[in-house]
Motif scaffolding. Structure first.
Motif, PDB file in Angstrom:
ATOM      1  N   ASN A 124     -50.547   8.151  30.745  1.00  0.00           N
ATOM      2  CA  ASN A 124     -49.383   7.508  30.119  1.00  0.00           C
ATOM      3  C   ASN A 124     -49.680   6.175  29.435  1.00  0.00           C
ATOM      4  OD1 ASN A 124     -46.489   8.378  30.002  1.00  0.00           O
ATOM      5  ND2 ASN A 124     -46.138   6.288  30.645  1.00  0.00           N
ATOM      6  N   ALA A 125     -50.964   5.828  29.304  1.00  0.00           N
ATOM      7  CA  ALA A 125     -51.283   4.573  28.620  1.00  0.00           C
ATOM      8  C   ALA A 125     -50.830   4.625  27.164  1.00  0.00           C
ATOM      9  CB  ALA A 125     -52.791   4.310  28.677  1.00  0.00           C
ATOM     10  N   THR A 179     -47.094   3.754  26.783  1.00  0.00           N
ATOM     11  CA  THR A 179     -46.793   2.333  26.976  1.00  0.00           C
ATOM     12  C   THR A 179     -47.334   1.507  25.817  1.00  0.00           C
ATOM     13  OG1 THR A 179     -46.892   2.708  29.347  1.00  0.00           O
ATOM     14  CG2 THR A 179     -46.937   0.436  28.619  1.00  0.00           C
ATOM     15  N   ALA A 180     -48.500   1.889  25.282  1.00  0.00           N
ATOM     16  CA  ALA A 180     -49.037   1.168  24.131  1.00  0.00           C
ATOM     17  C   ALA A 180     -48.091   1.304  22.948  1.00  0.00           C
ATOM     18  CB  ALA A 180     -50.409   1.717  23.762  1.00  0.00           C
ATOM     19  N   TYR A 210     -44.827   1.657  23.144  1.00  0.00           N
ATOM     20  CA  TYR A 210     -43.717   0.735  23.409  1.00  0.00           C
ATOM     21  C   TYR A 210     -44.064  -0.668  22.954  1.00  0.00           C
ATOM     22  CZ  TYR A 210     -40.472   3.465  26.337  1.00  0.00           C
ATOM     23  OH  TYR A 210     -39.532   4.360  26.804  1.00  0.00           O
ATOM     24  N   ALA A 211     -45.307  -1.087  23.255  1.00  0.00           N
ATOM     25  CA  ALA A 211     -45.710  -2.457  22.928  1.00  0.00           C
ATOM     26  C   ALA A 211     -45.846  -2.649  21.424  1.00  0.00           C
ATOM     27  CB  ALA A 211     -47.035  -2.783  23.618  1.00  0.00           C
ATOM     28  N   GLU A 212     -46.375  -1.646  20.747  1.00  0.00           N
ATOM     29  CA  GLU A 212     -46.680  -1.788  19.327  1.00  0.00           C
ATOM     30  C   GLU A 212     -45.445  -1.684  18.455  1.00  0.00           C
ATOM     31  OE1 GLU A 212     -49.605  -2.328  17.797  1.00  0.00           O
ATOM     32  OE2 GLU A 212     -48.968  -1.921  15.753  1.00  0.00           O
ATOM     33  N   ARG A 268     -44.016  10.789  24.351  1.00  0.00           N
ATOM     34  CA  ARG A 268     -43.802  11.065  25.765  1.00  0.00           C
ATOM     35  C   ARG A 268     -44.908  12.003  26.240  1.00  0.00           C
ATOM     36  NH1 ARG A 268     -39.588  14.446  23.110  1.00  0.00           N
ATOM     37  NH2 ARG A 268     -40.293  16.578  23.444  1.00  0.00           N
ATOM     38  N   ALA A 310     -51.883   3.109  17.760  1.00  0.00           N
ATOM     39  CA  ALA A 310     -51.878   2.408  19.047  1.00  0.00           C
ATOM     40  C   ALA A 310     -52.245   3.345  20.183  1.00  0.00           C
ATOM     41  CB  ALA A 310     -50.510   1.786  19.292  1.00  0.00           C
TER      42      ALA A 310
END
Lengths: 286, 217, 718
Positions: free
Chosen positions: A44-45, A48-49, A51-53, A74, A217
């Motif tokens: 799941n990295a 989350t990346a 989400y950050a980007e 997802r 990302a």
């Protein structure tokens, strides 16, 4: 405003081009992904990346349960069929004999996208980079596009997400991409801000874009390097080689493979939407 | 018993509204077509001419608000009388999306020596800020909504740096395309509408990209 | 007759009329001004030459979200850190970063950060706080930290030595202590290099190497190579599926606590069916193996003979192999014995690397340290405690009664970024800088890359002016305590720069910049050497079955919320758990047959009770858990940890009784529990409510045999 009829006459030669002639765009690039499910560990990295980007809002448990979460990427998890058969047989004390199958799912940037023709205002269209673009400020929120998407990878902002970033969390927002407000559809853009920035850099340096200039990302963070991004029009690129090695071609829903057991496949290929994400089958000892 | 009323023709509501709709459509469509002829010809909003070679120059004007600034900087003095190149201060335009407000160090580079704090009250204000480590809070004049991603670098490359007939010394002509002739104002004022129509017209005339996601991402 | 507008005609009229107007479109020229004078720009004063507004600058640093210590590159625009990526030049993670690392941004920008020192309920200034500490300190202060390395650890030791020789308790709930003990006993090297990439088969007994064990990002990269041709086979034996188990070719459920028996059972099959020699093993081991017949294994673990044979056959056919183990010393030791039998030592297990400046090396955290801390505190041996990087009130087993132990400590000082269960009980709280605002050096958990020490530098100015970095705090305390040799240093930056300059033998600016740009500094290192086998004691428990009518609770960490430290990060709360896909709440994994026996269905609330506590949460039914087990992952259940974590979920650690492993003193993470339904039910919110692909080709699988046929035929390629 250019005349409606004039445009049709002028563009007829382009519009009538078939897929085998490159379709009715003059594509400059054909960005695509290849995801090796054998390497994907389901960590799941990538999600989350993303989400950050891309300034994705966090919606909380209730809205998540109402299917209103905004995860552009997802990671789905399936348990294998042999063990699933007996899930109803509650007396069976057998346990999983294999692990799970993980599937990172994001906008497939279909070349024949079912979401594009149904937008009443033309807020989603195919760019000359081969991406399915979403223009946030044009979107009026009819949600027809999300309805049409067979992969369910379009996400609508049902709410204003201002409380997603209480100060000072709003300082983390990426200024290279819009923060979407209520009433707007969004989805994976294959990190268009990175694509654009790399292209500008190449133009500044007076050279062509080369393979490896752009990393999405998700690709950049994936610890096993399961995700590969690139330009299919660049024959020297790594992604072209992968698509070619697995004998998967764009523009058709019946692949003509010498060896039908090659690992590369596209999801819902039979729908003929011409997706641009190639998945490589997971391999397991039986 | 009521007398018979003479029958009168009822007002044809439906037909009237339909006719009004058709007439309205014709007016507007016709207007579009008329406008078609204007673009590319002697358009009141663009001109092909000597200001920026190889480019069609937008000439529409706009009366912007007077936006107060912490320091009453005069473009007329610096860019006009003193003929300082726009890019000397707004350096970042060469390499970045934003042209940038120059760092105070750039101002102080000259103003610790000439027109110093003792001589000019505005410089005194600036010097106090500089020495106390305070950034001036400039009010944005040529501002775009957050969903518009404009890149100065790309535009300068096309019209200035990669334009074979253009000298960097004349960069103010390129800047004037969107910012007007800043040599005429003191504190910055918005001098072009900077609406999407304005951008699009220039793009159409100068072979700019028409892809939505070039600017909206 | 009259065509009047009534409601029957209204829409018709509207539509017809409207159509005309609609055709027109609308390109009304608008000169409405948009945003003149609405927003502000703060220009720079005197920026560095490379700072161009609009273009990001990348700085190298180190991730501190777990003990692995991966190198990162941080993208900074206009003085704000916006995105983290792995540092491509650090050998540990090679440019990759897990989701905990990505979320370090939310740790840094979290709205619940402590921004001011406090004494009791009152916010105070730093001088007031430090004066208070100086006044109230009793005896030799002790430090409780997490795993710690580098120059911070050096300063910590200096402070302790200068202030009376107090103890250092390095506490980590998620650790590899039992494995390190087994390696130390068997090989004389506690941290050997594990070459997953070179193995053709990996057998893991509950060691979640892809998820949380030692250095997951490094192991994931190695796993990629492991799966590439020639292809490796992964077998995982554990009571409840972890991320590593989810990627196994062959997953085996073993009763909690019986993994060592399964390992010995495999060894027995190897010795009997494959005639693998046991002569290399320490004395006593051969007998223990011989006694572990398949029948006995089956009784202890539920794993049948056929499965044991399959595991053994996989190991024999895919050599070299690698066997790893976690959970208890017995499991790790049994795994190490398999390695010795199979000749893996020297092939896939090679000696580790020793840093020559040994004082920089990692002080590996353990739960034994927590047990020792509690014991020492209860006995009144601790007068003053400094606590940082640990939340013992949350992570301690319920049976340890840590709060009582803490109450016996006269002065408790927390150095923390967030208020949590532990800071709530401390007398003084000092605000700590985040990893994005601080300096430091860190030795990666694996010691991967010969002698590579990672450097941490601030990515931006402090968000909150009153926080201080850990090194600064330790330096200040050490100086106050009168330590020698620190007088010249104004701050930790100065100390670090001097120390690193000495390491690289150059102290001019360009050399320092080169270190910062690389994000690492090379320290001299030497390979260790394996020594002859020490004795490994294998004590297989007589039974690992839970008490009749009860289940075995097993609790594990996930790569996400970890041991609970990341529960206050919304990205990670909303990131679906890798196995259950649940979000924002806890759950108890239970086998469907067990659930049926208890009358439970998905979403039913159960109360799980042990002698140390009780928790109530919802069940999640699936077959990836042993029928005798109930698995509740740790991470949630905070009572005091900010807006995103407080009141969410339950903490299974509170059910553990603090029973410790005999050899290492590590807490056992299983215990016997009573489970009963409360009668409530609420749908567990998950990313997806289906577990099956229903015959569609979504995440497809091909058999390895087919792959080998593809490669042999060389038609296209794999």
């Amino acid at each position: 405003m250019p005349s409606l009829l004039g445009n049709i006459f002028k563009g007829w030669a382009d519009y009538s081009k078939g897929n085998e002639e490159g379709g009715h765009h003059d594509y400059e690039h054909m960005y695509a992904l290849a995801i090796d499910l054998d390497l994907c560990t389901g960590c799941n990295a990538c999600s989350t990346a993303c989400y950050a980007e891309n300034n994705l809002p966090v919606v909380g448990e209730d809205k998540f349960g109402a299917r209103q979460a905004m995860h552009w990427l997802r990671v789905e998890r399936y348990f294998d069929e042999p063990d699933m058969d007996k899930i109803e047989d509650t007396n069976a004390t057998d346990t999983q004999s294999r692990g799970a199958s993980f599937l990172p799912m994001m906008c497939q940037h279909c070349n024949a996208a079912p979401c594009e023709p149904v937008c009443p205002v033309g807020a989603t269209y195919h760019t000359v980079d081969g991406l399915n673009a979403q223009v946030y400020n044009r979107c009026i929120g009819s949600r027809y596009c999300a309805n049409n998407c067979p992969f369910r990878v379009r996400y609508f902002n049902f709410y204003d997400n201002a409380d997603s970033w209480p100060a000072p969390m709003d300082q983390q927002l990426n200024p290279d991409i819009s923060v979407r407000s209520k009433g707007v559809m969004e989805k994976c853009s294959m990190c268009i801000q990175r694509t654009r920035a790399a292209r500008d850099t190449a133009k500044r340096e007076g050279r062509e874009l080369k393979d490896g200039d752009i990393q999405t990302a998700c690709q950049q963070t994936c610890p096993t390097s399961a995700i590969l991004f690139g330009d299919l029009l660049d024959e020297a690129s790594a992604i072209s080689k992968v698509w070619k090695r697995h004998q998967v071609k764009l523009g058709t829903y019946k692949q003509d493979k010498e060896n039908p057991e090659l690992r590369g496949y596209r999801i819902f290929e039979e729908l003929n939407v011409d997706t641009k994400v190639l998945y490589l089958e997971r391999v397991r000892e039986v | 018993m009521s007398p018979d009323r003479p029958k009168r023709r009822p007002f044809p509501w439906i037909r009237t509204i339909m006719a009004a709709g058709v007439v309205g459509a014709l007016i507007v469509l016709g207007g579009q077509m008329l406008e078609q002829e204007r673009v590319g010809g002697e358009s009141p909003v663009t001109e092909a001419g000597p200001r920026v070679p190889n480019a069609v120059f937008p000439t529409d004007t706009f009366i912007g608000k007077d936006v107060p600034q912490p320091i009453n900087y005069s473009h007329k003095l610096h860019a006009g009388d003193l003929n300082i190149n726009c890019l000397y201060c707004h350096t970042y335009a060469r390499r970045s999306k934003v042209a940038g407000i120059p760092p105070t160090a750039k101002c102080m580079g000259c103003h610790t020596v000439i027109a110093t704090a003792d001589e000019k009250p505005e410089i005194e204000k600036l010097t106090i800020m500089w020495e106390s480590g305070q950034s001036p809070a400039w009010n944005k004049v040529n501002d775009m909504p957050d969903f518009v991603h404009f890149s100065h670098e790309r535009h300068l490359q096309k019209f200035l740096f990669d334009n074979p007939d253009m000298n960097v010394e004349d960069s103010r002509e390129v800047c004037a395309m969107c910012h007007g002739d800043m040599v005429e104002v003191g504190v910055a004022k918005k001098m072009r509408p900077l609406t999407m129509g304005f951008c699009n017209t220039c793009h159409e005339n100068n072979d700019g990209p028409a892809d939505c996601t070039r600017c909206h991402k | 007759m009259a065509t009047k507008i009534d409601r029957r005609n209204f829409l018709k009229v509207l539509g017809l009329g409207g159509a005309g107007a609609a055709l027109a479109g609308c390109d009304m020229p608008s000169y409405a001004t948009l945003e003149e004078g609405e927003e502000q720009v703060f220009s720079y004063l005197a920026p560095e030459e490379y700072m161009v507004p609009g273009i990001g600058v990348w700085y190298a640093s180190t991730c501190l979200q777990c003990a692995a210590g991966c190198g990162v590159h941080g993208r900074v625009r206009e003085g704000h850190a916006l995105k983290l990526e792995g540092n491509p030049d650090t050998a540990v993670n090679k440019g990759k970063l897990c989701q905990m690392g990505q979320s370090a941004l939310q740790t840094h920008y979290n709205p619940d950060r402590i921004t001011s020192p406090r004494i009791g309920e009152k916010n105070v200034t730093w001088p007031e706080a430090l004066a208070f500490i100086k006044e109230k300190v009793t005896g030799a202060p002790v430090w409780m930290t997490g795993s710690i390395s580098g120059h911070q650890a050096v300063l910590l030791d200096i402070h302790l030595n200068a202030s009376g020789g107090g103890a250092h308790y390095a506490v980590e709930t998620v650790n590899a202590q039992v494995w390190q003990a087994a390696c130390a006993d068997a090989l004389g090297d506690a941290q050997p290099n594990l070459h997953i990439d070179k193995a053709l088969s990996v057998l893991s007994f509950g060691a979640d190497f892809l998820g949380t064990w030692i250095s997951p990002v490094k192991f994931m990269a190695d796993y990629g190579a492991f799966r590439a041709a020639p292809r490796g086979v992964l077998t995982v034996v554990e009571p409840a599926m972890t991320l590593s188990g989810a990627n196994a070719d062959h997953w085996v459920a073993a009763r909690p606590g019986s993994e060592a028996a399964v390992a010995l059972g495999v060894a027995q099959v190897l010795a009997t069916a494959y005639s693998v020699s046991t002569s290399a093993l320490p004395s006593g081991a051969a007998d223990a193996i011989a006694a572990m017949t398949p029948e006995r294994v089956s009784a202890l673990s539920g794993v049948d003979a056929k499965t044991l044979s399959k595991i053994a056959r996989t190991l024999m056919s895919n050599s070299p192999s690698l066997v790893i183990g976690d959970g208890s010393y017995e499991t790790a030791a049994a795994a190490m014995m398999l390695n010795l039998m199979l000749g893996n030592v020297g092939a896939t297990i090679t000696p580790g690397v020793e840093l020559i400046p040994t004082d920089l090396g990692v002080r590996n955290g353990s739960t034994k340290a927590l047990a020792d801390f509690a014991t020492d505190a209860q006995a009144g041996r601790i007068g003053t405690a400094f606590i940082t990087g640990a939340n013992p009130v949350f992570t301690a087993p319920g049976g340890l009664k840590i709060e009582d132990a803490l109450a016996k400590i006269g002065l408790k000082v927390a150095v923390a970024m967030f208020e949590d269960e532990t800071t709530a009980l401390c007398d003084v709280v000092l605000p700590l800088a985040s990893s994005l605002e601080d300096w430091g050096t860190h030795v990666p958990a694996t010691g991967a890359g010969r002698g590579e020490v990672h450097v941490q530098q601030p990515l931006m100015e402090k968000l909150h002016p009153d926080v201080l970095g850990l090194g600064d705090i330790m330096l200040g305390l050490a100086q106050d305590a009168g330590a020698d040799g620190l007088e010249d240093f104004e701050d930790y930056y100065g100390y670090l720069r001097t120390a690193i300059s000495a390491m690289i033998g150059a102290d001019l600016e360009p050399a320092w910049q080169a270190v910062l740009q690389a994000g690492k500094v090379q320290a001299p290192a030497a390979d260790r050497a394996f020594t002859a086998n020490g004795a490994i004691a294998i004590n297989v428990p007589e039974t690992s079955a839970p008490t009749a009518g009860q289940l075995s609770l097993i609790t594990t960490a996930r790569q996400g919320l970890f041991d609970g430290r990341h529960a206050n990060l919304p990205w990670l709360q909303e990131a679906p758990d890798q196995i259950s896909k649940a979000v924002w709440d806890s759950w108890a994994e239970i086998h469907p047959a067990t659930a049926a026996g208890l009358g439970l269905k998905d979403g039913d609330y159960v109360t799980i009770t042990s002698d140390s506590g009780a928790i109530t949460t919802r069940v999640f039914l699936y077959k990836g858990v042993h029928p005798d087990a109930i698995a509740v992952p740790m991470g949630r259940g905070h009572t005091h940890y900010g807006r995103y974590a407080t009141g969410i979920g339950v903490n299974p650690l509170s059910l553990l009784d603090g029973t410790a492993d005999a050899r290492t003193g590590e807490f056992i993470n299983t215990t016997s529990v009573r489970v009963h339904a409360t009668g409530d039910n609420r749908h567990l919110v998950r990313l997806m409510d289906v577990d099956s692909q229903y015959g569609r080709k979504l995440a497809a699988t091909i058999s390895a045999d087919q792959l080998r046929r593809n490669q042999a035929n060389k038609q296209g390629s794999a």
